[in-house]
Design a protein around this motif. Structure first.
Motif, PDB file in Angstrom:
ATOM      1  N   ARG A  18      -4.802 -29.503   5.223  1.00  0.00           N
ATOM      2  CA  ARG A  18      -5.674 -28.481   4.630  1.00  0.00           C
ATOM      3  C   ARG A  18      -4.910 -27.178   4.326  1.00  0.00           C
ATOM      4  N   ILE A  19      -4.226 -26.635   5.310  1.00  0.00           N
ATOM      5  CA  ILE A  19      -3.521 -25.358   5.112  1.00  0.00           C
ATOM      6  C   ILE A  19      -2.294 -25.537   4.220  1.00  0.00           C
ATOM      7  N   PRO A  20      -1.407 -26.522   4.480  1.00  0.00           N
ATOM      8  CA  PRO A  20      -0.244 -26.670   3.587  1.00  0.00           C
ATOM      9  C   PRO A  20      -0.616 -26.937   2.118  1.00  0.00           C
ATOM     10  N   ALA A  21      -1.638 -27.764   1.884  1.00  0.00           N
ATOM     11  CA  ALA A  21      -2.060 -28.054   0.501  1.00  0.00           C
ATOM     12  C   ALA A  21      -2.640 -26.800  -0.143  1.00  0.00           C
ATOM     13  N   SER A  22      -3.454 -26.076   0.609  1.00  0.00           N
ATOM     14  CA  SER A  22      -4.018 -24.821   0.094  1.00  0.00           C
ATOM     15  C   SER A  22      -2.916 -23.840  -0.248  1.00  0.00           C
ATOM     16  N   PRO A  38     -10.812 -19.426  -2.982  1.00  0.00           N
ATOM     17  CA  PRO A  38     -11.269 -20.367  -1.947  1.00  0.00           C
ATOM     18  C   PRO A  38     -12.787 -20.491  -1.850  1.00  0.00           C
ATOM     19  N   ASP A  39     -13.519 -19.518  -2.376  1.00  0.00           N
ATOM     20  CA  ASP A  39     -14.985 -19.593  -2.371  1.00  0.00           C
ATOM     21  C   ASP A  39     -15.533 -19.994  -3.733  1.00  0.00           C
ATOM     22  N   GLY A  40     -14.650 -20.276  -4.680  1.00  0.00           N
ATOM     23  CA  GLY A  40     -15.072 -20.609  -6.042  1.00  0.00           C
ATOM     24  C   GLY A  40     -14.367 -21.861  -6.539  1.00  0.00           C
ATOM     25  N   ALA A  41     -13.477 -21.681  -7.532  1.00  0.00           N
ATOM     26  CA  ALA A  41     -12.810 -22.814  -8.185  1.00  0.00           C
ATOM     27  C   ALA A  41     -11.958 -23.652  -7.239  1.00  0.00           C
ATOM     28  N   ASP A  42     -11.564 -23.090  -6.098  1.00  0.00           N
ATOM     29  CA  ASP A  42     -10.703 -23.821  -5.165  1.00  0.00           C
ATOM     30  C   ASP A  42     -11.419 -24.256  -3.892  1.00  0.00           C
TER      31      ASP A  42
END
Length: 161
Positions: A18-22, A38-42
């Motif tokens: 989760r963190i590395p991909a983000s 992170p609260d929209g398109a991602d």
């Protein structure tokens, strides 16, 4: 799913990614002057388990580090369609054919799953992505739905019947 390309390993996303991909996606977006949302398109990267139940999210590893991502999920536009999402590679691994290999692998997997059409949204500033799609048989379309994107492409997959 597990594949290799040169010395890269392409595998299914796991919760520890989760963190590395983000971070890969945030870094690449920032490189091109695009915002991490992170609260929209991602949100689909933050909540992979929720958004990719009917699709797949892959990570690309090189020497044990996550250096890229690629994903798809079904969408309610077109016919038996999916959208390719989150295809990003860190700068140090670009230019050696990995992006084209990833795209072909996604297309093959999508076709195996019985889908007939692929949609992909991107931004003009992502010059390498635009070139990849345009040289891989994707056709410009209208109807961009993501604010930071200004291009949308489609590709019909051959029928397996």
């Amino acid at each position: 799913m597990l594949q290799t390309f040169k010395d890269f390993v392409i595998r299914d996303w796991q919760t520890t990614d989760r963190i590395p991909a983000s971070e890969v996606i945030r870094t690449v977006l920032t490189e091109y002057g695009l915002g991490w949302e992170p609260d929209g398109a991602d949100i689909d990267v933050v909540e992979v388990e929720k958004h990719y139940r009917l699709g797949e999210f892959w990570v690309v590893e090189h020497q044990g580090a996550v250096v890229g991502t690629a994903a798809y999920y079904p969408v309610p536009r077109g016919e038996q369609a999916v959208e390719i999402r989150k295809m990003y590679l860190q700068p140090q691994v670009r230019g050696g054919g990995l992006g084209r290999f990833l795209l072909r692998s996604l297309e093959s997997r999508i076709s195996e799953q019985g889908f007939r059409q692929i949609w992909v949204e991107t931004a003009s500033v992502l010059v390498e992505a635009v070139q990849l799609y345009e040289t891989s048989g994707y056709k410009a379309e209208t109807g961009v739905e993501t604010v930071r994107c200004d291009r949308i492409y489609t590709k019909r997959l051959p029928s397996s019947s």
